[in-house]
Enzyme design. Structure first.
Site, PDB file in Angstrom:
ATOM      1  N   CYS A 138       4.287   2.612  -7.240  1.00 22.73           N
ATOM      2  CA  CYS A 138       4.544   2.156  -6.634  1.00 22.73           C
ATOM      3  C   CYS A 138       5.362   1.809  -5.346  1.00 22.73           C
ATOM      4  O   CYS A 138       6.721   1.905  -5.011  1.00 22.73           O
ATOM      5  CB  CYS A 138       2.771   1.107  -5.641  1.00 22.73           C
ATOM      6  N   LYS A 148       0.863  -0.158   4.167  1.00 16.62           N
ATOM      7  CA  LYS A 148       1.512  -0.475   2.800  1.00 16.62           C
ATOM      8  C   LYS A 148       2.441  -0.386   1.877  1.00 16.62           C
ATOM      9  O   LYS A 148       3.059  -0.422   0.975  1.00 16.62           O
ATOM     10  CB  LYS A 148       0.348   1.131   2.336  1.00 16.62           C
TER      11      LYS A 148
END
Length: 422
Positions: A271, A217
């Site tokens: 993010c 991720k």
């Protein structure tokens, strides 16, 4: 695991990822409880409404709440599956802060029972899933923890990590269609979590270790950040040389092996603007490229502020200037880590009531504008009253404005939205 109609799921955190995830799971027929610390969020969802902007989310939430498959709560109750989807910010020192994750794990620990599955979805530093396991092991010594049992002994619960990888504006589609990386504390944990995700995910579900999934991720978002940094740095060079960077990128991308991304006023969102720092914090000596990319993208925001200030100062008689957009990307209401918001607030603090804000996804200005004198106006008012415009977000509403309505205006376009402006 029980059948869909018998499965009970608790989702910890009802934000931009937690609420859509809870609603999608509830649509399968599972009984889902979403837990949040904000009473107004719980009240809003239980009334069948939503507190965030996302395509088709309002209708989905309304339907699953009406059918009794989704409810919100301030407290945690027993369930078969627990999904943690809470924020993971970073500190002023750019160190990851997993406080919310650990708090969620503490809240879940007392209600865990043999056979349960706990899945962490929050973007986290490598090793966080193991920290969650260790915290629960301390809180519940009566349960056998995965990875801490004797050889051949089965753990009482399964713990895994499965990060979301969705695009705001397409979350409901991508929660189902995108591939998922499922990392277990043990292979058995990964398989248990895989069974859960196969209930609602059409994309491929690939199992691995928790640490590999955590790093995957972070790698995905760091990759995007590095590529955007190249585009942003290229835009600075183009400014210096007096070249249209949008034309250069368009022409360069005609090469069969070149795909340069679009520059902008920086990088935002929870993010891409945050996660690369998790890798830097984990190994500062071996991440000079990732660190530099973050600095380039943050520096682009400062560059835009300086250019915009120069433009405002050149406007005669203290005339108003419109800043178009506050969100971190087009067509959403998410302002987290938004470079547009940083630019607009910096200009508002300096130029006060001269700054007018156009943000179609806001009904009021964020608190960052308190005391500045800046005002929120609609796009039609901006076109009528402002001779200078700073394009910070490429909302479709702004893209739709024809040249005739913009002709003669002074424009700083950080998104390449109006190539015909001249």
């Amino acid at each position: 695991m029980p059948l869909d109609s018998e499965l009970s799921v608790t989702v910890m955190g009802l934000g931009y990822i937690g609420l859509p995830t809870a609603a999608v799971i509830a649509r399968t027929g599972a009984m889902v409880t979403g837990v949040d610390v904000t009473p107004s969020v719980v009240e809003t969802i239980n009334s069948g409404r939503v507190h965030i902007e996302e395509v088709d989310l309002d209708g989905l939430v309304s339907g699953v709440v009406a059918r009794g498959n989704l409810k919100a709560s301030l407290t945690v109750a027993p369930a078969d599956v627990f999904v943690i989807a809470v924020p993971t910010p970073f500190t002023e020192a750019r160190q990851p802060d997993i406080t919310y994750v650990l708090d969620a794990a503490r809240a879940v620990a007392p209600v865990l029972k043999t056979g349960d599955t706990l899945i962490l979805e929050s973007t986290s530093p490598v090793g966080t899933t193991e920290q969650v396991r260790d915290l629960i092991a301390d809180a519940r010594p009566d349960l056998k923890m995965p990875g801490l049992t004797r050889a051949g002994e089965q753990a009482d619960i399964a713990i895994a990590y499965c990060p979301e990888r969705v695009l705001p504006g397409r979350i409901l589609v991508e929660l189902i269609d995108n591939d998922r990386v499922i990392g277990g504390i043990t292979p058995r944990c990964a398989r248990k979590a895989l069974t859960f995700y196969r209930r609602f995910v059409r994309g491929a579900c690939v199992t691995t270790t928790a640490r590999a999934a955590e790093m995957t991720k972070l790698t995905e978002n760091a990759f995007r950040d590095v590529n955007i940094a190249f585009a942003n740095e290229l835009s600075l060079v183009a400014d210096t040389l007096g070249v249209d960077v949008w034309e250069v990128i368009r022409l360069a991308n005609r090469h069969p092996r070149v795909n340069i991304l679009s520059p902008g006023p920086g990088v935002g969102g929870h993010c891409i603007a945050v996660d690369p720092w998790f890798l830097v914090a984990a190994d500062p000596a071996n991440t000079p490229l990732i660190r530099t990319a973050r600095e380039v993208n943050d520096g682009k925001t400062d560059h835009v502020i300086a250019r915009a200030a120069t433009m405002i100062e050149a406007q005669p008689d203290g005339r108003p200037v419109a800043c178009l957009g506050l969100a971190f990307k087009a067509n959403i209401d998410d302002f987290r880590e938004s470079p547009a918001l940083k630019v607009a607030t910096a200009l508002a603090r300096r130029f006060g009531e001269r700054v007018r804000i156009v943000e179609p996804y806001a009904t009021a200005l964020p608190r960052a504008f308190d005391g500045t004198g800046a005002t929120l106006i609609d796009i039609d008012t901006a076109l009528e009253t402002c001779e200078a415009m700073i394009v910070l977000v490429d909302h479709d509403l702004f893209r739709s404005i024809p040249l005739e309505e913009r002709r003669g205006k002074t424009v700083l376009d950080t998104r390449g939205l109006w190539p015909d402006q001249g």
